[in-house]
Design an enzyme around this catalytic site. Structure first.
Site, PDB file in Angstrom:
ATOM      1  N   GLY A   1       0.779  -1.233   0.000  1.00  0.00           N
ATOM      2  CA  GLY A   1       0.000   0.000   0.000  1.00  0.00           C
ATOM      3  C   GLY A   1       0.810   1.282   0.000  1.00  0.00           C
ATOM      4  N   ILE A   2       2.044   1.237  -0.495  1.00  0.00           N
ATOM      5  CA  ILE A   2       2.890   2.440  -0.480  1.00  0.00           C
ATOM      6  C   ILE A   2       2.910   3.159  -1.825  1.00  0.00           C
ATOM      7  CG2 ILE A   2       4.382   1.539   1.343  1.00  0.00           C
ATOM      8  CD1 ILE A   2       6.467   0.949  -0.834  1.00  0.00           C
TER       9      ILE A   2
ATOM     10  N   VAL B   1       1.514   2.179  -8.613  1.00  0.00           N
ATOM     11  CA  VAL B   1       1.461   3.465  -9.324  1.00  0.00           C
ATOM     12  C   VAL B   1       2.833   3.782  -9.917  1.00  0.00           C
ATOM     13  CG1 VAL B   1       1.077   5.946  -9.070  1.00  0.00           C
ATOM     14  CG2 VAL B   1      -0.414   4.320  -7.886  1.00  0.00           C
TER      15      VAL B   1
ATOM     16  N   LYS C   1       3.035  -9.045 -13.313  1.00  0.00           N
ATOM     17  CA  LYS C   1       2.827  -9.274 -11.878  1.00  0.00           C
ATOM     18  C   LYS C   1       2.679 -10.787 -11.713  1.00  0.00           C
ATOM     19  CE  LYS C   1       1.085  -7.939  -7.650  1.00  0.00           C
ATOM     20  NZ  LYS C   1       1.461  -6.823  -6.778  1.00  0.00           N
TER      21      LYS C   1
ATOM     22  N   GLU D   1       6.678  -6.700 -11.060  1.00  0.00           N
ATOM     23  CA  GLU D   1       6.299  -6.204  -9.731  1.00  0.00           C
ATOM     24  C   GLU D   1       6.028  -7.344  -8.758  1.00  0.00           C
ATOM     25  OE1 GLU D   1       2.939  -3.472  -7.421  1.00  0.00           O
ATOM     26  OE2 GLU D   1       2.773  -3.791  -9.588  1.00  0.00           O
ATOM     27  N   GLY D   2       6.684  -7.292  -7.615  1.00  0.00           N
ATOM     28  CA  GLY D   2       6.383  -8.251  -6.563  1.00  0.00           C
ATOM     29  C   GLY D   2       5.127  -7.832  -5.809  1.00  0.00           C
ATOM     30  N   ALA D   3       4.740  -8.635  -4.829  1.00  0.00           N
ATOM     31  CA  ALA D   3       3.547  -8.335  -4.032  1.00  0.00           C
ATOM     32  C   ALA D   3       3.990  -7.876  -2.643  1.00  0.00           C
ATOM     33  CB  ALA D   3       2.650  -9.561  -3.924  1.00  0.00           C
ATOM     34  N   GLY D   4       3.512  -6.682  -2.225  1.00  0.00           N
ATOM     35  CA  GLY D   4       3.861  -6.201  -0.895  1.00  0.00           C
ATOM     36  C   GLY D   4       5.352  -5.971  -0.744  1.00  0.00           C
TER      37      GLY D   4
ATOM     38  N   PRO E   1       5.931  12.232  -6.279  1.00  0.00           N
ATOM     39  CA  PRO E   1       4.983  12.863  -5.350  1.00  0.00           C
ATOM     40  C   PRO E   1       3.577  12.352  -5.579  1.00  0.00           C
ATOM     41  CG  PRO E   1       5.428  14.333  -7.182  1.00  0.00           C
ATOM     42  CD  PRO E   1       6.317  13.129  -7.382  1.00  0.00           C
TER      43      PRO E   1
END
Length: 212
Positions: free
Chosen positions: A12-13, A17, A32, A99-102, A183
């Site tokens: 969730g960081i 995105v 993914k 992309e990894g998870a978490g 940002p």
């Protein structure tokens, strides 16, 4: 076969995105390997929408699991056996953002972590970190976990409101490159996201990583 791995210090960081922006900036493919949670838009769908990435450049997930929890538990709930030996970087000639998870130490199975898979791949790995309070500890611990497994560290990509001293402290103590800070973007549209990425990151640096 060329690829960059993107991982994070936590869930969730804003890692997805960031991946959307990176994939768009490089005109790359996106993969993914494991998606946990299907009730809302998947990460692949978000990357396609936010990055303006066409469907033919989204590589299908190896596993799509229903419950939005750690893959090892989601697979158990779904009665799915994850075969990590089948996890190989896509064999295509173009650039791929994986992309990894978490975070790094999220379990894929009861005995294998994402970090273990990244260590096997030996591909340049970008560590995404938030800029909020607590990130120094989380990010330095993640860097130590990567070094312990000899995962190639491409650098740290910060996400959130810029925090100059925090970012500099992490990169100095962790002895890693600061790649930039993405940002918060509002409204979060493909054009605004790509513009923010291009203003804050050196795309040529990421291109060079594909040749390593």
């Amino acid at each position: 076969m060329t690829s960059i791995v993107v991982t994070g210090t936590d869930t969730g960081i804003g890692k997805t995105v960031f991946c959307a922006a990176l994939t768009a900036a490089l005109d790359a493919y996106y993969w993914k390997p494991v998606q946990s949670g299907l009730d809302e838009a998947t990460d692949s769908q978000l990357v396609s929408r936010l990055g303006g990435v066409s469907a033919d450049r989204i590589i299908p997930e190896a596993y799509k699991l229903k419950t939005p929890v750690s893959p090892h538990l989601s697979a158990r709930i779904d009665s799915v056996q994850i075969d990590v030996s089948s996890f190989e970087t896509p064999k295509i000639s173009d650039a791929v953002v994986i992309e990894g998870a978490g975070g790094l130490l999220v379990p894929v199975t009861d005995h294998v972590l994402f970090a273990d898979i990244f260590a096997r791949w030996r591909r340049p790995t970008v560590l995404c970190a938030r800029t909020d309070l607590g990130t120094i500890n989380h990010t330095l611990l993640s860097i130590e976990a990567m070094r312990a497994r000899a995962i190639p560290i491409a650098g740290v990509a910060f996400i959130g409101s810029p925090r100059g001293d925090t970012e500099a402290t992490i990169c100095r103590i962790g002895k890693v490159a600061r790649l930039g800070c993405l940002p918060f973007v509002a409204p979060l549209t493909p054009d605004k996201l790509l513009d923010a990425f291009l203003r804050n990151f050196d795309v040529s640096y990421f291109r060079r990583l594909f040749n390593e």
